[in-house]
Design a protein around this motif. Structure first.
Motif, PDB file in Angstrom:
ATOM      1  N   HIS A 136      -8.125  -5.733  10.475  1.00  0.00           N
ATOM      2  CA  HIS A 136      -8.248  -7.037  11.137  1.00  0.00           C
ATOM      3  C   HIS A 136      -9.471  -6.998  12.049  1.00  0.00           C
ATOM      4  O   HIS A 136      -9.948  -5.919  12.424  1.00  0.00           O
ATOM      5  CB  HIS A 136      -6.989  -7.351  11.956  1.00  0.00           C
ATOM      6  CG  HIS A 136      -6.681  -6.320  13.007  1.00  0.00           C
ATOM      7  ND1 HIS A 136      -7.250  -6.330  14.270  1.00  0.00           N
ATOM      8  CD2 HIS A 136      -5.886  -5.227  12.976  1.00  0.00           C
ATOM      9  CE1 HIS A 136      -6.807  -5.306  14.971  1.00  0.00           C
ATOM     10  NE2 HIS A 136      -5.981  -4.612  14.213  1.00  0.00           N
ATOM     11  N   PRO A 137     -10.027  -8.149  12.407  1.00  0.00           N
ATOM     12  CA  PRO A 137     -11.194  -8.157  13.295  1.00  0.00           C
ATOM     13  C   PRO A 137     -10.872  -7.514  14.645  1.00  0.00           C
ATOM     14  O   PRO A 137      -9.746  -7.575  15.130  1.00  0.00           O
ATOM     15  CB  PRO A 137     -11.513  -9.651  13.444  1.00  0.00           C
ATOM     16  CG  PRO A 137     -10.905 -10.302  12.248  1.00  0.00           C
ATOM     17  CD  PRO A 137      -9.679  -9.501  11.936  1.00  0.00           C
ATOM     18  N   ASN A 138     -11.890  -6.913  15.226  1.00  0.00           N
ATOM     19  CA  ASN A 138     -11.800  -6.284  16.550  1.00  0.00           C
ATOM     20  C   ASN A 138     -10.847  -5.090  16.582  1.00  0.00           C
ATOM     21  O   ASN A 138     -10.275  -4.783  17.625  1.00  0.00           O
ATOM     22  CB  ASN A 138     -11.397  -7.314  17.616  1.00  0.00           C
ATOM     23  CG  ASN A 138     -12.451  -8.381  17.811  1.00  0.00           C
ATOM     24  OD1 ASN A 138     -13.643  -8.098  17.786  1.00  0.00           O
ATOM     25  ND2 ASN A 138     -12.021  -9.625  17.954  1.00  0.00           N
ATOM     26  N   MET A 139     -10.707  -4.411  15.463  1.00  0.00           N
ATOM     27  CA  MET A 139      -9.929  -3.162  15.455  1.00  0.00           C
ATOM     28  C   MET A 139     -10.576  -2.161  16.404  1.00  0.00           C
ATOM     29  O   MET A 139     -11.766  -1.857  16.296  1.00  0.00           O
ATOM     30  CB  MET A 139      -9.885  -2.553  14.050  1.00  0.00           C
ATOM     31  CG  MET A 139      -9.043  -3.290  13.063  1.00  0.00           C
ATOM     32  SD  MET A 139      -8.890  -2.370  11.492  1.00  0.00           S
ATOM     33  CE  MET A 139     -10.571  -2.467  10.876  1.00  0.00           C
ATOM     34  N   GLY A 140      -9.797  -1.646  17.331  1.00  0.00           N
ATOM     35  CA  GLY A 140     -10.302  -0.619  18.235  1.00  0.00           C
ATOM     36  C   GLY A 140     -11.412  -1.098  19.154  1.00  0.00           C
ATOM     37  O   GLY A 140     -12.215  -0.278  19.619  1.00  0.00           O
ATOM     38  N   LEU A 141     -11.461  -2.393  19.450  1.00  0.00           N
ATOM     39  CA  LEU A 141     -12.561  -2.910  20.267  1.00  0.00           C
ATOM     40  C   LEU A 141     -12.572  -2.286  21.660  1.00  0.00           C
ATOM     41  O   LEU A 141     -13.639  -1.956  22.195  1.00  0.00           O
ATOM     42  CB  LEU A 141     -12.467  -4.433  20.371  1.00  0.00           C
ATOM     43  CG  LEU A 141     -13.556  -5.127  21.200  1.00  0.00           C
ATOM     44  CD1 LEU A 141     -14.935  -4.807  20.643  1.00  0.00           C
ATOM     45  CD2 LEU A 141     -13.319  -6.633  21.254  1.00  0.00           C
ATOM     46  N   GLY A 142     -11.388  -2.111  22.258  1.00  0.00           N
ATOM     47  CA  GLY A 142     -11.330  -1.487  23.581  1.00  0.00           C
ATOM     48  C   GLY A 142     -11.869  -0.075  23.562  1.00  0.00           C
ATOM     49  O   GLY A 142     -12.604   0.342  24.479  1.00  0.00           O
ATOM     50  N   LEU A 143     -11.528   0.690  22.519  1.00  0.00           N
ATOM     51  CA  LEU A 143     -12.045   2.052  22.392  1.00  0.00           C
ATOM     52  C   LEU A 143     -13.543   2.039  22.134  1.00  0.00           C
ATOM     53  O   LEU A 143     -14.275   2.895  22.641  1.00  0.00           O
ATOM     54  CB  LEU A 143     -11.314   2.777  21.255  1.00  0.00           C
ATOM     55  CG  LEU A 143      -9.822   3.030  21.452  1.00  0.00           C
ATOM     56  CD1 LEU A 143      -9.225   3.662  20.200  1.00  0.00           C
ATOM     57  CD2 LEU A 143      -9.576   3.910  22.661  1.00  0.00           C
ATOM     58  N   TYR A 144     -14.004   1.096  21.331  1.00  0.00           N
ATOM     59  CA  TYR A 144     -15.433   1.003  21.032  1.00  0.00           C
ATOM     60  C   TYR A 144     -16.239   0.768  22.310  1.00  0.00           C
ATOM     61  O   TYR A 144     -17.342   1.300  22.481  1.00  0.00           O
ATOM     62  CB  TYR A 144     -15.672  -0.119  20.030  1.00  0.00           C
ATOM     63  CG  TYR A 144     -17.109  -0.256  19.566  1.00  0.00           C
ATOM     64  CD1 TYR A 144     -17.607   0.543  18.536  1.00  0.00           C
ATOM     65  CD2 TYR A 144     -17.966  -1.177  20.160  1.00  0.00           C
ATOM     66  CE1 TYR A 144     -18.916   0.422  18.100  1.00  0.00           C
ATOM     67  CE2 TYR A 144     -19.277  -1.300  19.735  1.00  0.00           C
ATOM     68  CZ  TYR A 144     -19.750  -0.494  18.714  1.00  0.00           C
ATOM     69  OH  TYR A 144     -21.063  -0.612  18.301  1.00  0.00           O
ATOM     70  N   ARG A 145     -15.685  -0.019  23.225  1.00  0.00           N
ATOM     71  CA  ARG A 145     -16.388  -0.334  24.464  1.00  0.00           C
ATOM     72  C   ARG A 145     -16.312   0.798  25.487  1.00  0.00           C
ATOM     73  O   ARG A 145     -17.249   1.006  26.256  1.00  0.00           O
ATOM     74  CB  ARG A 145     -15.810  -1.610  25.074  1.00  0.00           C
ATOM     75  CG  ARG A 145     -16.157  -2.877  24.299  1.00  0.00           C
ATOM     76  CD  ARG A 145     -15.391  -4.068  24.859  1.00  0.00           C
ATOM     77  NE  ARG A 145     -15.855  -5.337  24.278  1.00  0.00           N
ATOM     78  CZ  ARG A 145     -15.227  -6.497  24.454  1.00  0.00           C
ATOM     79  NH1 ARG A 145     -14.120  -6.541  25.194  1.00  0.00           N
ATOM     80  NH2 ARG A 145     -15.711  -7.589  23.897  1.00  0.00           N
ATOM     81  N   SER A 146     -15.195   1.534  25.501  1.00  0.00           N
ATOM     82  CA  SER A 146     -14.978   2.483  26.589  1.00  0.00           C
ATOM     83  C   SER A 146     -15.142   3.946  26.206  1.00  0.00           C
ATOM     84  O   SER A 146     -15.347   4.788  27.085  1.00  0.00           O
ATOM     85  CB  SER A 146     -13.567   2.289  27.173  1.00  0.00           C
ATOM     86  OG  SER A 146     -12.571   2.581  26.192  1.00  0.00           O
ATOM     87  N   GLU A 147     -15.053   4.284  24.912  1.00  0.00           N
ATOM     88  CA  GLU A 147     -15.057   5.686  24.497  1.00  0.00           C
ATOM     89  C   GLU A 147     -16.308   5.982  23.676  1.00  0.00           C
ATOM     90  O   GLU A 147     -16.456   5.506  22.542  1.00  0.00           O
ATOM     91  CB  GLU A 147     -13.805   6.022  23.687  1.00  0.00           C
ATOM     92  CG  GLU A 147     -12.503   5.841  24.447  1.00  0.00           C
ATOM     93  CD  GLU A 147     -12.339   6.873  25.539  1.00  0.00           C
ATOM     94  OE1 GLU A 147     -13.055   7.904  25.509  1.00  0.00           O
ATOM     95  OE2 GLU A 147     -11.501   6.664  26.433  1.00  0.00           O
ATOM     96  N   ALA A 148     -17.203   6.795  24.236  1.00  0.00           N
ATOM     97  CA  ALA A 148     -18.468   7.100  23.563  1.00  0.00           C
ATOM     98  C   ALA A 148     -18.250   7.809  22.235  1.00  0.00           C
ATOM     99  O   ALA A 148     -18.967   7.553  21.260  1.00  0.00           O
ATOM    100  CB  ALA A 148     -19.351   7.944  24.475  1.00  0.00           C
TER     101      ALA A 148
END
Length: 368
Positions: A153-165
């Motif tokens: 689905h769209p935005n899968m793991g978006l929070g991790l993408y933003r916060s986890e290098a």
């Protein structure tokens, strides 16, 4: 008493000791033995502790104890400590609990983003008891599990993408390996602008986009787990998820695994539309109702069978079985059975090599 640049004070009683200069405090300690053995020690004030940068992400607070009652007391004590020391960074507290404490049999953990949430979870005032695994610590193990098509689905793991290098770098590594228009389309489908989320969801329904997207996110998640020190005892994957297992086990390189998943999706799109249906019947009970163009796709249990075939035939079969609860799987593309028997052309997989797994995978197609 003063000597040169030094000021020496002989203490007669306990008193606060503060410095009148920017120099660190120093103290001399002497121990004189009756037998003539003397020891002298000069101690210097520790440098100021550097403030840890604030971390705006969930923090796991882990506790362990020798008994359940001691574990309960430890949770209360940690909550009280956090309440009394608001100056301490929650991330630093989580780090100390993780690396600076013994691993005892009775364990508990809470995950919180703020100090207030951590205190509430530890005290149970938020309505939920802290997670408390049962059984001896040595008997527990971790398995990595990877989903098949239909979970994207769209935005899968978006929070991790933003916060986890680590997660973000793994995603970008895959997109760079896919390259060109494919990598660009996949990035847009994964993390679209808010106004284009519906368009991205439709794109992810296409196997040539959805399957690589699911591979990329699950690969990135595995790399993040590994960077945190999570050690797996086994892996299992369903359908497309088996390709993630194969790469992590060393069977395929990352680039080759991505090529296979991409090619698989492209081949699916050449097929006529198909559908799958989950039926709460055993194979013997279901078989008399199946038309020739519908086949058994999977046997998930004694009364859990999945069939596949052309959309119209599956629709008619479902109408025929109205008296039986038959929820359709949320998978748009057809993968199994004669209807989905796509032949992989050599042009798409030329040059791909397989290797013996460095760590044996545990997937449906690898079971003995």
């Amino acid at each position: 008493m003063r000597h040169g640049g030094w000021s020496v004070l002989r203490g007669k009683r306990a008193a606060p000791w503060t410095s009148t200069t920017k120099a660190p405090l120093r103290a001399g300690v002497s121990s004189l033995g009756v037998g003539g053995t003397n020891a002298h020690l000069i101690m210097e004030q520790a440098p100021p502790r550097r403030a840890a940068p604030p971390v705006d992400r969930p923090q796991p607070l882990v506790l362990s104890a020798a008994s359940e009652s001691a574990l309960d007391a430890g949770a209360v004590a940690l909550a009280d400590h956090l309440a009394l020391h608001p100056e301490q960074d929650l991330g630093s507290v989580a780090y100390t609990l993780d690396v600076g404490r013994k691993r005892l049999p009775y364990r508990r953990s809470v995950v919180a983003t703020t100090r207030e949430a951590a205190i509430a979870a530890l005290r149970g005032s938020n309505g939920a008891r802290p997670h408390a695994p049962q059984g001896p610590a040595s008997a527990r193990s971790i398995a990595f599990m990877f989903a098949g098509g239909g979970a994207q689905h769209p935005n899968m793991g978006l929070g991790l993408y933003r916060s986890e290098a680590v997660f973000r770098d793994a995603v970008c590594q895959c997109l760079d390996l896919l390259g060109g228009q494919q990598g660009s389309d996949l990035r847009t489908a994964l993390y679209p602008p808010p106004a284009r989320e519906a368009e991205a969801a439709a794109a992810l329904e296409r196997p040539s986009i959805g399957l690589p997207a699911l591979f990329v996110i699950q690969y990135a998640q595995a790399k993040l787990w590994q960077s945190w020190g999570v050690v797996r005892a086994g892996m299992i994957g369903h359908s497309m998820g088996e390709y993630v297992v194969a790469h992590l086990a060393g069977v395929f390189t990352l680039g080759d695994a991505l090529r296979l998943v991409q090619r698989r999706g492209q081949l699916f799109e050449r097929l006529p539309p198909g559908a799958m249906l989950s039926v709460p019947l055993g194979v013997d009970d279901l078989a008399p109702h199946l038309p020739p163009v519908v086949s058994i796709a999977a046997i998930n249990g004694e009364r859990a069978t999945v069939v596949s075939g052309p959309v119209e035939a599956i629709t008619q079969l479902r109408l025929k079985l109205l008296e039986i609860e038959t929820p359709s799987l949320a998978v748009a593309d057809q993968r199994r059975g004669p209807f989905g028997d796509a032949r992989t052309d050599a042009a798409g997989i030329c040059g791909i090599s397989r290797h013996d797994p460095a760590s044996p995978p545990n997937s449906p197609s690898s079971r003995a």
